[in-house]
Scaffold this motif. Structure first.
Motif, PDB file in Angstrom:
ATOM      1  N   LEU A 139      30.565  36.350  29.425  1.00  0.00           N
ATOM      2  CA  LEU A 139      31.991  36.657  29.404  1.00  0.00           C
ATOM      3  C   LEU A 139      32.339  37.932  30.164  1.00  0.00           C
ATOM      4  CD1 LEU A 139      32.946  35.722  25.726  1.00  0.00           C
ATOM      5  CD2 LEU A 139      33.111  34.333  27.796  1.00  0.00           C
ATOM      6  N   SER A 140      31.343  38.781  30.391  1.00  0.00           N
ATOM      7  CA  SER A 140      31.593  40.024  31.130  1.00  0.00           C
ATOM      8  C   SER A 140      31.830  39.774  32.617  1.00  0.00           C
ATOM      9  CB  SER A 140      30.413  40.983  30.954  1.00  0.00           C
ATOM     10  OG  SER A 140      30.262  41.363  29.604  1.00  0.00           O
ATOM     11  N   ASP A 141      31.587  38.535  33.071  1.00  0.00           N
ATOM     12  CA  ASP A 141      31.765  38.227  34.489  1.00  0.00           C
ATOM     13  C   ASP A 141      33.221  37.955  34.864  1.00  0.00           C
ATOM     14  OD1 ASP A 141      29.089  38.548  35.039  1.00  0.00           O
ATOM     15  OD2 ASP A 141      28.602  36.417  34.833  1.00  0.00           O
ATOM     16  N   LEU A 142      34.128  38.020  33.909  1.00  0.00           N
ATOM     17  CA  LEU A 142      35.545  37.901  34.263  1.00  0.00           C
ATOM     18  C   LEU A 142      35.979  39.188  34.946  1.00  0.00           C
ATOM     19  CD1 LEU A 142      37.934  35.897  33.923  1.00  0.00           C
ATOM     20  CD2 LEU A 142      38.660  37.291  31.977  1.00  0.00           C
ATOM     21  N   SER A 143      36.481  39.064  36.180  1.00  0.00           N
ATOM     22  CA  SER A 143      36.776  40.258  36.971  1.00  0.00           C
ATOM     23  C   SER A 143      38.007  40.995  36.450  1.00  0.00           C
ATOM     24  CB  SER A 143      37.012  39.868  38.433  1.00  0.00           C
ATOM     25  OG  SER A 143      38.267  39.210  38.572  1.00  0.00           O
ATOM     26  N   PRO A 144      38.100  42.304  36.730  1.00  0.00           N
ATOM     27  CA  PRO A 144      39.302  43.061  36.338  1.00  0.00           C
ATOM     28  C   PRO A 144      40.579  42.454  36.905  1.00  0.00           C
ATOM     29  CG  PRO A 144      37.538  44.555  36.967  1.00  0.00           C
ATOM     30  CD  PRO A 144      37.066  43.167  37.318  1.00  0.00           C
ATOM     31  N   ARG A 145      40.508  41.949  38.127  1.00  0.00           N
ATOM     32  CA  ARG A 145      41.700  41.329  38.717  1.00  0.00           C
ATOM     33  C   ARG A 145      42.077  40.055  37.969  1.00  0.00           C
ATOM     34  NH1 ARG A 145      42.130  38.139  44.357  1.00  0.00           N
ATOM     35  NH2 ARG A 145      44.341  37.608  44.208  1.00  0.00           N
ATOM     36  N   ALA A 146      41.060  39.271  37.561  1.00  0.00           N
ATOM     37  CA  ALA A 146      41.337  38.061  36.798  1.00  0.00           C
ATOM     38  C   ALA A 146      41.982  38.405  35.458  1.00  0.00           C
ATOM     39  CB  ALA A 146      40.053  37.264  36.585  1.00  0.00           C
TER      40      ALA A 146
ATOM     41  N   HIS B 174      38.737  37.149  23.699  1.00  0.00           N
ATOM     42  CA  HIS B 174      37.642  38.104  23.925  1.00  0.00           C
ATOM     43  C   HIS B 174      38.120  39.294  24.748  1.00  0.00           C
ATOM     44  CE1 HIS B 174      33.480  39.433  24.616  1.00  0.00           C
ATOM     45  NE2 HIS B 174      33.854  39.661  25.868  1.00  0.00           N
ATOM     46  N   HIS B 175      39.077  39.049  25.648  1.00  0.00           N
ATOM     47  CA  HIS B 175      39.585  40.115  26.516  1.00  0.00           C
ATOM     48  C   HIS B 175      40.935  40.647  26.043  1.00  0.00           C
ATOM     49  CE1 HIS B 175      36.476  39.898  29.658  1.00  0.00           C
ATOM     50  NE2 HIS B 175      36.451  38.604  29.406  1.00  0.00           N
ATOM     51  N   GLY B 176      41.335  40.278  24.833  1.00  0.00           N
ATOM     52  CA  GLY B 176      42.581  40.792  24.285  1.00  0.00           C
ATOM     53  C   GLY B 176      43.818  40.300  24.999  1.00  0.00           C
ATOM     54  N   ILE B 177      43.772  39.079  25.521  1.00  0.00           N
ATOM     55  CA  ILE B 177      44.896  38.515  26.275  1.00  0.00           C
ATOM     56  C   ILE B 177      45.600  37.471  25.410  1.00  0.00           C
ATOM     57  CG2 ILE B 177      45.571  37.225  28.341  1.00  0.00           C
ATOM     58  CD1 ILE B 177      42.967  38.269  29.654  1.00  0.00           C
TER      59      ILE B 177
END
Length: 275
Positions: free
Chosen positions: A19-26, A50-53
Protein backbone atom coordinates in the motif's frame (compact mmCIF):
# COMPACT_ATOMS: atom_id res chain seq x y z
CA UNK A 1 -23.06 33.68 -18.01
CA UNK A 2 -19.72 31.88 -18.61
CA UNK A 3 -19.77 28.46 -20.21
CA UNK A 4 -19.55 25.46 -17.89
CA UNK A 5 -16.00 24.16 -17.60
CA UNK A 6 -15.79 20.39 -17.99
CA UNK A 7 -14.03 18.29 -15.41
CA UNK A 8 -11.19 15.81 -15.87
CA UNK A 9 -10.98 12.04 -15.83
CA UNK A 10 -7.86 11.04 -13.88
CA UNK A 11 -6.64 7.49 -14.60
CA UNK A 12 -4.90 6.61 -11.33
CA UNK A 13 -2.56 3.65 -10.83
CA UNK A 14 -2.87 1.98 -7.42
CA UNK A 15 -0.60 -0.48 -5.56
CA UNK A 16 -0.38 -4.10 -6.74
CA UNK A 17 0.34 -5.21 -3.19
CA UNK A 18 2.31 -2.87 -0.98
CA UNK A 19 0.00 0.00 0.00
CA UNK A 20 2.98 2.32 0.40
CA UNK A 21 3.41 2.30 -3.39
CA UNK A 22 0.55 4.76 -3.85
CA UNK A 23 2.31 7.91 -5.02
CA UNK A 24 1.89 11.31 -3.32
CA UNK A 25 0.38 12.65 -6.53
CA UNK A 26 -2.12 9.78 -6.62
CA UNK A 27 -3.09 10.49 -3.01
CA UNK A 28 -3.58 14.19 -3.77
CA UNK A 29 -5.63 13.43 -6.87
CA UNK A 30 -7.90 10.96 -5.07
CA UNK A 31 -8.53 13.54 -2.35
CA UNK A 32 -9.48 16.24 -4.84
CA UNK A 33 -11.84 14.46 -7.23
CA UNK A 34 -15.61 14.45 -6.83
CA UNK A 35 -15.84 10.65 -6.97
CA UNK A 36 -13.71 7.55 -7.58
CA UNK A 37 -14.77 4.98 -10.18
CA UNK A 38 -13.61 1.60 -8.92
CA UNK A 39 -13.75 -1.96 -10.20
CA UNK A 40 -14.35 -3.31 -6.67
CA UNK A 41 -15.61 -0.58 -4.34
CA UNK A 42 -14.94 -2.68 -1.22
CA UNK A 43 -11.28 -3.12 -2.10
CA UNK A 44 -10.83 0.49 -3.15
CA UNK A 45 -12.53 1.71 0.03
CA UNK A 46 -9.87 -0.11 2.05
CA UNK A 47 -7.11 1.59 0.07
CA UNK A 48 -8.67 5.01 0.49
CA UNK A 49 -9.20 4.44 4.22
CA UNK A 50 -5.56 3.40 4.64
CA UNK A 51 -4.54 6.82 3.29
CA UNK A 52 -7.23 8.76 5.14
CA UNK A 53 -9.17 9.58 1.97
CA UNK A 54 -12.94 9.92 2.03
CA UNK A 55 -14.51 10.14 -1.42
CA UNK A 56 -17.73 8.76 -2.93
CA UNK A 57 -17.18 5.51 -4.81
CA UNK A 58 -18.88 4.48 -8.05
CA UNK A 59 -18.78 0.84 -9.19
CA UNK A 60 -17.36 0.51 -12.71
CA UNK A 61 -16.66 -3.02 -13.90
CA UNK A 62 -16.91 -5.12 -17.06
CA UNK A 63 -20.62 -5.81 -16.52
CA UNK A 64 -21.79 -2.19 -16.22
CA UNK A 65 -19.09 -0.10 -17.93
CA UNK A 66 -20.86 0.30 -21.28
CA UNK A 67 -24.03 1.52 -19.57
CA UNK A 68 -22.31 3.67 -16.92
CA UNK A 69 -19.87 5.43 -19.25
CA UNK A 70 -22.42 7.89 -20.67
CA UNK A 71 -23.66 8.84 -17.20
CA UNK A 72 -20.13 9.43 -15.95
CA UNK A 73 -19.22 11.49 -19.02
CA UNK A 74 -22.32 13.62 -18.40
CA UNK A 75 -21.13 14.26 -14.85
CA UNK A 76 -17.71 15.38 -16.10
CA UNK A 77 -19.28 17.52 -18.82
CA UNK A 78 -21.21 19.26 -16.02
CA UNK A 79 -17.96 20.11 -14.26
CA UNK A 80 -17.15 17.17 -11.99
CA UNK A 81 -13.72 15.53 -11.99
CA UNK A 82 -13.50 11.78 -11.50
CA UNK A 83 -10.75 9.28 -10.81
CA UNK A 84 -10.64 5.84 -12.40
CA UNK A 85 -8.89 3.06 -10.47
CA UNK A 86 -8.74 -0.72 -10.83
CA UNK A 87 -8.45 -3.35 -8.11
CA UNK A 88 -4.66 -3.12 -8.34
CA UNK A 89 -2.10 -1.57 -10.65
CA UNK A 90 -2.69 0.58 -13.72
CA UNK A 91 -6.29 0.75 -14.98
CA UNK A 92 -7.09 -0.73 -18.42
CA UNK A 93 -4.17 -3.22 -18.25
CA UNK A 94 -6.19 -6.47 -18.19
CA UNK A 95 -8.84 -4.46 -16.36
CA UNK A 96 -11.98 -2.47 -17.28
CA UNK A 97 -11.87 1.20 -18.19
CA UNK A 98 -11.18 1.67 -21.88
CA UNK A 99 -14.85 2.30 -22.73
CA UNK A 100 -15.04 5.13 -20.21
CA UNK A 101 -11.75 6.62 -21.41
CA UNK A 102 -12.88 6.38 -25.04
CA UNK A 103 -16.26 7.96 -24.27
CA UNK A 104 -14.61 10.77 -22.32
CA UNK A 105 -12.14 11.55 -25.08
CA UNK A 106 -14.86 11.52 -27.73
CA UNK A 107 -16.83 13.99 -25.60
CA UNK A 108 -13.84 16.33 -25.38
CA UNK A 109 -13.21 15.56 -21.71
CA UNK A 110 -9.59 15.83 -20.60
CA UNK A 111 -8.15 12.42 -19.63
CA UNK A 112 -5.00 12.63 -17.50
CA UNK A 113 -2.81 9.71 -16.37
CA UNK A 114 -1.48 9.45 -12.83
CA UNK A 115 1.10 6.71 -13.44
CA UNK A 116 2.33 4.18 -10.94
CA UNK A 117 2.51 0.44 -10.25
CA UNK A 118 1.91 -2.21 -12.91
CA UNK A 119 2.46 -5.93 -12.38
CA UNK A 120 3.45 -6.23 -16.04
CA UNK A 121 6.30 -3.71 -15.76
CA UNK A 122 7.29 -4.84 -12.26
CA UNK A 123 7.67 -8.42 -13.47
CA UNK A 124 9.60 -7.39 -16.56
CA UNK A 125 11.97 -5.25 -14.50
CA UNK A 126 13.19 -8.18 -12.37
CA UNK A 127 12.99 -11.04 -14.87
CA UNK A 128 16.41 -10.73 -16.47
CA UNK A 129 14.88 -11.44 -19.89
CA UNK A 130 15.23 -9.15 -22.93
CA UNK A 131 13.05 -6.13 -22.22
CA UNK A 132 13.72 -3.82 -25.15
CA UNK A 133 10.79 -5.41 -26.97
CA UNK A 134 8.04 -7.50 -25.42
CA UNK A 135 4.49 -8.70 -26.03
CA UNK A 136 1.85 -8.53 -23.32
CA UNK A 137 -0.81 -11.24 -23.67
CA UNK A 138 -2.70 -10.79 -20.41
CA UNK A 139 -4.62 -13.89 -19.34
CA UNK A 140 -4.59 -16.94 -21.60
CA UNK A 141 -7.85 -18.85 -22.27
CA UNK A 142 -9.04 -20.93 -19.33
CA UNK A 143 -9.59 -24.15 -21.29
CA UNK A 144 -6.52 -26.14 -22.30
CA UNK A 145 -7.46 -26.62 -25.96
CA UNK A 146 -8.00 -22.89 -26.53
CA UNK A 147 -4.91 -22.05 -24.46
CA UNK A 148 -2.71 -24.36 -26.53
CA UNK A 149 -4.11 -22.95 -29.75
CA UNK A 150 -3.20 -19.43 -28.61
CA UNK A 151 0.26 -20.54 -27.53
CA UNK A 152 0.80 -22.16 -30.94
CA UNK A 153 0.12 -18.78 -32.52
CA UNK A 154 2.76 -17.22 -30.24
CA UNK A 155 5.42 -19.91 -30.40
CA UNK A 156 7.43 -18.18 -33.14
CA UNK A 157 7.31 -14.75 -31.47
CA UNK A 158 10.87 -13.48 -30.97
CA UNK A 159 9.97 -10.82 -28.40
CA UNK A 160 9.70 -11.62 -24.69
CA UNK A 161 6.20 -12.87 -23.90
CA UNK A 162 4.41 -11.67 -20.75
CA UNK A 163 1.29 -13.31 -19.31
CA UNK A 164 -0.88 -12.94 -16.24
CA UNK A 165 -2.09 -16.16 -14.60
CA UNK A 166 -4.17 -17.24 -11.63
CA UNK A 167 -3.27 -19.71 -8.90
CA UNK A 168 -5.72 -22.38 -10.06
CA UNK A 169 -4.36 -22.42 -13.63
CA UNK A 170 -0.66 -21.65 -13.22
CA UNK A 171 0.52 -25.27 -13.27
CA UNK A 172 -1.61 -26.21 -16.28
CA UNK A 173 -0.55 -23.07 -18.14
CA UNK A 174 3.14 -23.76 -17.57
CA UNK A 175 2.61 -27.34 -18.74
CA UNK A 176 1.01 -26.14 -21.95
CA UNK A 177 3.80 -23.60 -22.50
CA UNK A 178 6.41 -26.34 -22.08
CA UNK A 179 4.54 -28.54 -24.55
CA UNK A 180 4.15 -25.83 -27.18
CA UNK A 181 7.30 -23.72 -26.76
CA UNK A 182 9.55 -26.59 -25.68
CA UNK A 183 10.48 -27.42 -22.11
CA UNK A 184 13.95 -25.94 -22.58
CA UNK A 185 12.62 -22.40 -23.28
CA UNK A 186 13.80 -20.00 -20.56
CA UNK A 187 11.17 -18.29 -18.46
CA UNK A 188 10.43 -16.50 -15.20
CA UNK A 189 7.52 -16.92 -12.79
CA UNK A 190 7.00 -13.79 -10.65
CA UNK A 191 4.55 -14.41 -7.82
CA UNK A 192 2.87 -12.00 -5.39
CA UNK A 193 4.97 -9.03 -6.52
CA UNK A 194 5.48 -6.37 -3.80
CA UNK A 195 3.63 -8.55 -1.27
CA UNK A 196 4.89 -10.41 1.78
CA UNK A 197 5.49 -13.73 0.02
CA UNK A 198 6.96 -12.33 -3.21
CA UNK A 199 9.09 -14.81 -5.17
CA UNK A 200 10.73 -14.62 -8.58
CA UNK A 201 11.79 -17.99 -10.04
CA UNK A 202 13.77 -18.44 -13.24
CA UNK A 203 14.84 -21.42 -15.32
CA UNK A 204 13.55 -23.51 -18.19
CA UNK A 205 9.82 -24.11 -18.46
CA UNK A 206 10.39 -27.75 -17.46
CA UNK A 207 12.39 -26.65 -14.40
CA UNK A 208 9.79 -24.10 -13.35
CA UNK A 209 6.98 -26.60 -13.79
CA UNK A 210 8.83 -29.09 -11.56
CA UNK A 211 9.44 -26.43 -8.89
CA UNK A 212 5.79 -25.48 -8.74
CA UNK A 213 4.67 -29.11 -8.78
CA UNK A 214 6.91 -29.81 -5.80
CA UNK A 215 5.94 -26.78 -3.70
CA UNK A 216 2.26 -25.99 -3.08
CA UNK A 217 3.17 -22.53 -1.73
CA UNK A 218 4.57 -21.57 -5.13
CA UNK A 219 1.17 -22.24 -6.68
CA UNK A 220 -0.60 -19.66 -4.50
CA UNK A 221 -1.19 -16.02 -5.28
CA UNK A 222 -1.12 -13.88 -8.41
CA UNK A 223 1.39 -14.54 -11.18
CA UNK A 224 3.25 -12.79 -13.96
CA UNK A 225 4.82 -15.34 -16.31
CA UNK A 226 7.55 -14.14 -18.66
CA UNK A 227 8.91 -16.34 -21.46
CA UNK A 228 11.99 -15.78 -23.62
CA UNK A 229 11.12 -15.22 -27.26
CA UNK A 230 11.87 -17.74 -30.00
CA UNK A 231 15.57 -17.82 -30.88
CA UNK A 232 15.46 -18.02 -34.68
CA UNK A 233 15.22 -20.44 -37.58
CA UNK A 234 15.42 -23.61 -35.47
CA UNK A 235 12.60 -22.45 -33.25
CA UNK A 236 10.62 -21.36 -36.31
CA UNK A 237 10.85 -24.89 -37.72
CA UNK A 238 9.60 -26.36 -34.45
CA UNK A 239 6.75 -23.83 -34.36
CA UNK A 240 5.67 -24.81 -37.87
CA UNK A 241 6.04 -28.49 -37.04
CA UNK A 242 3.87 -28.16 -33.96
CA UNK A 243 1.27 -26.22 -35.90
CA UNK A 244 1.12 -29.00 -38.49
CA UNK A 245 1.06 -31.66 -35.80
CA UNK A 246 -1.87 -29.98 -34.03
CA UNK A 247 -3.87 -30.23 -37.27
CA UNK A 248 -2.73 -33.65 -38.46
CA UNK A 249 -3.22 -35.45 -35.16
CA UNK A 250 -6.94 -34.86 -35.54
CA UNK A 251 -6.91 -37.11 -38.62
CA UNK A 252 -3.90 -39.42 -38.18
CA UNK A 253 -2.40 -41.57 -35.42
CA UNK A 254 -0.05 -39.44 -33.25
CA UNK A 255 3.12 -41.19 -34.46
CA UNK A 256 2.16 -40.74 -38.11
CA UNK A 257 1.13 -37.12 -37.55
CA UNK A 258 4.50 -36.40 -35.90
CA UNK A 259 6.44 -38.10 -38.71
CA UNK A 260 4.65 -36.16 -41.46
CA UNK A 261 4.90 -32.87 -39.54
CA UNK A 262 8.65 -33.36 -39.01
CA UNK A 263 9.22 -34.14 -42.70
CA UNK A 264 7.27 -31.10 -43.86
CA UNK A 265 8.70 -28.61 -41.35
CA UNK A 266 12.25 -29.87 -40.84
CA UNK A 267 11.72 -29.93 -37.08
CA UNK A 268 13.04 -32.83 -34.98
CA UNK A 269 10.31 -35.41 -34.56
CA UNK A 270 10.87 -35.64 -30.80
CA UNK A 271 10.04 -31.95 -30.48
CA UNK A 272 6.57 -32.59 -31.93
CA UNK A 273 5.31 -35.92 -30.74
CA UNK A 274 3.33 -35.60 -27.55
CA UNK A 275 3.37 -31.80 -27.81
Amino acid sequence: MPAQTAGTLHVVATPIGNLSDLSPRAVATLREVDAVCAEDTRRSRQLLAHHGIERPLVALHEHNEAEAADQLVARMAAGESLALVSDAGTPLVSDPGFRLVRAARRAGIRVSPVPGPSALIAGLSVAGLPSDRFVFEGFLPAKSAARRQRLLQLAGETRTLVFYESSHRIEAALGDMAAIFGGERQAVVARELTKLFETVLDGSLDELLARLAGDANQRKGEFVVLVHGAAGDADAAVVEGRRLYAVLQQHLPPSTAAKVSAELSGAPRKSLYGG
